[in-house]
Design a protein around this motif. Sequence first.
Motif, PDB file in Angstrom:
ATOM      1  N   ARG A   1       0.831  -1.209   0.000  1.00 39.14           N
ATOM      2  CA  ARG A   1       0.000   0.000   0.000  1.00 39.14           C
ATOM      3  C   ARG A   1       0.865   1.259   0.000  1.00 39.14           C
ATOM      4  NH1 ARG A   1      -3.195  -3.274   3.769  1.00 39.14           N
ATOM      5  NH2 ARG A   1      -5.036  -4.000   2.641  1.00 39.14           N
ATOM      6  N   ASP A   2       1.967   1.228   0.756  1.00 42.82           N
ATOM      7  CA  ASP A   2       2.849   2.400   0.801  1.00 42.82           C
ATOM      8  C   ASP A   2       3.473   2.671  -0.567  1.00 42.82           C
ATOM      9  OD1 ASP A   2       2.246   2.651   3.466  1.00 42.82           O
ATOM     10  OD2 ASP A   2       4.157   1.845   4.200  1.00 42.82           O
ATOM     11  N   ASN A   3       3.947   1.618  -1.210  1.00 43.59           N
ATOM     12  CA  ASN A   3       4.531   1.799  -2.553  1.00 43.59           C
ATOM     13  C   ASN A   3       3.503   2.392  -3.510  1.00 43.59           C
ATOM     14  OD1 ASN A   3       6.988   0.746  -1.744  1.00 43.59           O
ATOM     15  ND2 ASN A   3       6.617  -1.295  -2.595  1.00 43.59           N
ATOM     16  N   HIS A   4       2.280   1.876  -3.421  1.00 48.12           N
ATOM     17  CA  HIS A   4       1.208   2.361  -4.296  1.00 48.12           C
ATOM     18  C   HIS A   4       0.952   3.843  -4.049  1.00 48.12           C
ATOM     19  CE1 HIS A   4      -3.229   2.239  -5.603  1.00 48.12           C
ATOM     20  NE2 HIS A   4      -2.512   2.132  -6.680  1.00 48.12           N
ATOM     21  N   ALA A   5       0.903   4.219  -2.773  1.00 51.35           N
ATOM     22  CA  ALA A   5       0.655   5.625  -2.431  1.00 51.35           C
ATOM     23  C   ALA A   5       1.779   6.531  -2.936  1.00 51.35           C
ATOM     24  CB  ALA A   5       0.492   5.767  -0.919  1.00 51.35           C
ATOM     25  N   ARG A   6       3.011   5.991  -2.970  1.00 50.73           N
ATOM     26  CA  ARG A   6       4.148   6.769  -3.468  1.00 50.73           C
ATOM     27  C   ARG A   6       4.244   6.758  -4.987  1.00 50.73           C
ATOM     28  NH1 ARG A   6       7.421   3.767   0.246  1.00 50.73           N
ATOM     29  NH2 ARG A   6       7.496   4.848   2.237  1.00 50.73           N
ATOM     30  N   GLY A   7       3.409   5.955  -5.638  1.00 55.50           N
ATOM     31  CA  GLY A   7       3.441   5.915  -7.097  1.00 55.50           C
ATOM     32  C   GLY A   7       4.533   5.029  -7.668  1.00 55.50           C
ATOM     33  N   VAL A   8       5.046   4.082  -6.867  1.00 54.63           N
ATOM     34  CA  VAL A   8       6.003   3.117  -7.425  1.00 54.63           C
ATOM     35  C   VAL A   8       5.374   1.717  -7.409  1.00 54.63           C
ATOM     36  CG1 VAL A   8       8.102   4.390  -6.820  1.00 54.63           C
ATOM     37  CG2 VAL A   8       7.161   2.722  -5.200  1.00 54.63           C
ATOM     38  N   LEU A   9       5.879   0.882  -8.311  1.00 50.69           N
ATOM     39  CA  LEU A   9       5.385  -0.493  -8.405  1.00 50.69           C
ATOM     40  C   LEU A   9       5.915  -1.308  -7.229  1.00 50.69           C
ATOM     41  CD1 LEU A   9       6.279  -0.955 -12.201  1.00 50.69           C
ATOM     42  CD2 LEU A   9       4.025  -0.362 -11.245  1.00 50.69           C
ATOM     43  N   SER A  10       5.242  -2.427  -6.946  1.00 51.12           N
ATOM     44  CA  SER A  10       5.713  -3.349  -5.906  1.00 51.12           C
ATOM     45  C   SER A  10       6.131  -4.674  -6.513  1.00 51.12           C
ATOM     46  CB  SER A  10       4.600  -3.636  -4.879  1.00 51.12           C
ATOM     47  OG  SER A  10       4.412  -2.542  -4.017  1.00 51.12           O
ATOM     48  N   ALA A  11       7.297  -5.156  -6.078  1.00 51.04           N
ATOM     49  CA  ALA A  11       7.756  -6.506  -6.435  1.00 51.04           C
ATOM     50  C   ALA A  11       7.641  -7.389  -5.207  1.00 51.04           C
ATOM     51  CB  ALA A  11       9.203  -6.469  -6.916  1.00 51.04           C
ATOM     52  N   LEU A  12       6.881  -8.456  -5.355  1.00 48.20           N
ATOM     53  CA  LEU A  12       6.768  -9.449  -4.291  1.00 48.20           C
ATOM     54  C   LEU A  12       7.347 -10.755  -4.828  1.00 48.20           C
ATOM     55  CD1 LEU A  12       3.786  -7.731  -4.577  1.00 48.20           C
ATOM     56  CD2 LEU A  12       3.698  -8.619  -2.272  1.00 48.20           C
ATOM     57  N   ILE A  13       7.616 -11.673  -3.925  1.00 48.74           N
ATOM     58  CA  ILE A  13       8.232 -12.934  -4.353  1.00 48.74           C
ATOM     59  C   ILE A  13       7.423 -14.108  -3.821  1.00 48.74           C
ATOM     60  CG2 ILE A  13      10.305 -14.387  -4.220  1.00 48.74           C
ATOM     61  CD1 ILE A  13      11.984 -11.863  -3.950  1.00 48.74           C
ATOM     62  N   GLY A  14       7.163 -15.072  -4.703  1.00 51.91           N
ATOM     63  CA  GLY A  14       6.534 -16.330  -4.313  1.00 51.91           C
ATOM     64  C   GLY A  14       7.383 -17.497  -4.799  1.00 51.91           C
ATOM     65  N   ILE A  15       7.300 -18.595  -4.081  1.00 51.48           N
ATOM     66  CA  ILE A  15       8.016 -19.813  -4.479  1.00 51.48           C
ATOM     67  C   ILE A  15       7.036 -20.714  -5.228  1.00 51.48           C
ATOM     68  CG2 ILE A  15       9.124 -21.925  -3.620  1.00 51.48           C
ATOM     69  CD1 ILE A  15       9.970 -20.269  -1.140  1.00 51.48           C
ATOM     70  N   GLU A  16       7.435 -21.205  -6.392  1.00 55.05           N
ATOM     71  CA  GLU A  16       6.619 -22.186  -7.104  1.00 55.05           C
ATOM     72  C   GLU A  16       7.411 -23.485  -7.172  1.00 55.05           C
ATOM     73  OE1 GLU A  16       5.443 -21.422 -11.242  1.00 55.05           O
ATOM     74  OE2 GLU A  16       3.593 -22.530 -10.821  1.00 55.05           O
ATOM     75  N   ASN A  17       7.046 -24.383  -6.311  1.00 56.43           N
ATOM     76  CA  ASN A  17       7.636 -25.719  -6.160  1.00 56.43           C
ATOM     77  C   ASN A  17       8.604 -25.761  -4.973  1.00 56.43           C
ATOM     78  OD1 ASN A  17       8.264 -28.378  -6.384  1.00 56.43           O
ATOM     79  ND2 ASN A  17       9.033 -28.291  -8.488  1.00 56.43           N
ATOM     80  N   GLY A  18       8.141 -26.367  -3.891  1.00 58.82           N
ATOM     81  CA  GLY A  18       8.969 -26.526  -2.684  1.00 58.82           C
ATOM     82  C   GLY A  18      10.195 -27.388  -2.904  1.00 58.82           C
ATOM     83  N   TYR A  19      10.286 -27.972  -4.094  1.00 60.20           N
ATOM     84  CA  TYR A  19      11.497 -28.724  -4.489  1.00 60.20           C
ATOM     85  C   TYR A  19      12.752 -27.861  -4.348  1.00 60.20           C
ATOM     86  CZ  TYR A  19      14.408 -31.473  -7.830  1.00 60.20           C
ATOM     87  OH  TYR A  19      15.387 -32.205  -8.458  1.00 60.20           O
ATOM     88  N   SER A  20      12.606 -26.542  -4.595  1.00 60.66           N
ATOM     89  CA  SER A  20      13.787 -25.668  -4.543  1.00 60.66           C
ATOM     90  C   SER A  20      14.294 -25.465  -3.119  1.00 60.66           C
ATOM     91  CB  SER A  20      13.507 -24.315  -5.208  1.00 60.66           C
ATOM     92  OG  SER A  20      12.601 -23.553  -4.438  1.00 60.66           O
ATOM     93  N   LEU A  21      13.556 -25.995  -2.119  1.00 60.90           N
ATOM     94  CA  LEU A  21      14.111 -25.975  -0.759  1.00 60.90           C
ATOM     95  C   LEU A  21      15.216 -27.029  -0.615  1.00 60.90           C
ATOM     96  CD1 LEU A  21      10.786 -25.676   1.292  1.00 60.90           C
ATOM     97  CD2 LEU A  21      12.309 -23.839   0.504  1.00 60.90           C
ATOM     98  N   GLY A  22      15.314 -27.940  -1.588  1.00 59.37           N
ATOM     99  CA  GLY A  22      16.366 -28.955  -1.519  1.00 59.37           C
ATOM    100  C   GLY A  22      16.232 -29.829  -0.288  1.00 59.37           C
ATOM    101  N   HIS A  23      14.988 -30.086   0.132  1.00 60.59           N
ATOM    102  CA  HIS A  23      14.685 -30.922   1.307  1.00 60.59           C
ATOM    103  C   HIS A  23      15.400 -30.421   2.573  1.00 60.59           C
ATOM    104  CE1 HIS A  23      12.467 -34.507   2.520  1.00 60.59           C
ATOM    105  NE2 HIS A  23      13.366 -34.618   3.473  1.00 60.59           N
ATOM    106  N   ASP A  24      15.436 -29.124   2.731  1.00 62.23           N
ATOM    107  CA  ASP A  24      16.110 -28.537   3.899  1.00 62.23           C
ATOM    108  C   ASP A  24      15.284 -27.327   4.353  1.00 62.23           C
ATOM    109  OD1 ASP A  24      17.696 -27.328   5.771  1.00 62.23           O
ATOM    110  OD2 ASP A  24      19.472 -27.162   4.472  1.00 62.23           O
ATOM    111  N   LEU A  25      14.611 -27.462   5.511  1.00 59.78           N
ATOM    112  CA  LEU A  25      13.717 -26.385   5.968  1.00 59.78           C
ATOM    113  C   LEU A  25      14.447 -25.083   6.245  1.00 59.78           C
ATOM    114  CD1 LEU A  25      10.970 -27.811   8.324  1.00 59.78           C
ATOM    115  CD2 LEU A  25      10.808 -27.017   5.961  1.00 59.78           C
ATOM    116  N   ALA A  26      15.750 -25.157   6.528  1.00 63.29           N
ATOM    117  CA  ALA A  26      16.511 -23.917   6.746  1.00 63.29           C
ATOM    118  C   ALA A  26      16.433 -23.032   5.504  1.00 63.29           C
ATOM    119  CB  ALA A  26      17.968 -24.245   7.081  1.00 63.29           C
TER     120      ALA A  26
END
Length: 413
Positions: free
Chosen positions: A125-150
């Motif tokens: 919301r703050d980025n929007h109010a300032r007139g800049v775009l927002s970049a968020l990050i999501g993970i697609e496929n828990g495989y990239s955790l390499g079987h390590d919760l850390a």
Amino acid sequence: MTGSAGRIAAVALLATLLAGCAHAPAAGRDVPLTLDTHVDIPSDYMRAPRFDVGGDSALQVDLGKMERGGLDAAFFVIYVGQGPLTPAGYADAVAQAERKYSAIESMLQRYPDRIRAATTPQQVRDNHARGVLSALIGIENGYSLGHDLARLDAAYARGARYLGLVHVGNNDLCSSSMPDTEHGEPAMGSPDDAGMSDFGRAAVARANALGMLVDVSHASDACVRDALAASQAPIIASHSSARALVEHPRNLPDALLRAIAAKGGVIQAVAYKEFLKHDPGRAAAEKALQAQVARQAGDAEYDSDRHDGLPAMAAGMARIQQQYPLATLDDYLDHIAHMVQVAGIDHVGIASDFDGGGGITGWMDASQTRNVTAGLRARGFGEADIDKLWSGNLLRVWQAAIDAAARGPGDAP
Ligand SMILES: [Zn+2]
């Protein structure tokens, strides 16, 4: 253009700009904050000039297209395709993910005046109010955790805010909606469909503790049910549409739409052709074209990153479009309307899957985002409902996950 015509044009332009200001986010309610929960990035993102988002890129989502089309925020996705569940496979998945995290970081470093990271709903919301775009990050496929919760904690530290459990093919967290049956994985819904593993449950618990959303798009129906049971917080489907309208395993049946809503979550309807319109002729023609273009390029297999930009692909796709027209914005709005009817207006959102196969006639890239808003209005959705669909619901569910983490385990509502 010279003389009075030029002056008139300048006055008209000024009037347009002033009218635009009156509708700026801080001043008016008729411009929703638009958030797309699923945008893919190629492996050469921000490295190859055609994938530099600051210029005229080959991507469906770049900064200019977002700015022109009024797309304010997007979850950029750390996608890794499913590979072998072996130490070498895990190491490769971790390396692929690392390449994408660093590419997103370089976008943020290169264009700080145009796009900023958002790791909380308030920052969006703050980025929007300032007139800049927002970049968020999501993970697609828990495989990239390499079987390590850390690695989930490390992903959170780098900004990831949802964990997509699985992709095409089963992994060590969950069974997939599209298991690799050719290599012996049991079909979705068969007696051997294992649903969520103990490691999957541990990953959900850790995501809950971090305040990271659990994303069940691509998961099998059994895994969606297991995720609903395991999660202390509401869950999301970051890019899935309605199976009642198109019988595709990637779409969610009405019972699961209701179950996700009952737990307070949100399903982000996705503008992905095959999930919106049943068209086996087009799917077969595209597959044949991909194989042909790959062969002509001297490659054994089709690779979207390598082959989609080739002239032969563009020419072939134009021919296919003539014979088998793509799903349209109207098809997409049918899914949104159905999902709202089944799950409720507080539990549906919007996702494109751009640069990952998404794109339909009427919403082909981020520059056409206003068509979606106009389409919703034409279907009779009011401004408050459009706000919910575009970002209000997702941001509320995300905040609920953060609040649940703050309360701690064992205190689920
Ligand atoms: Zn996907």
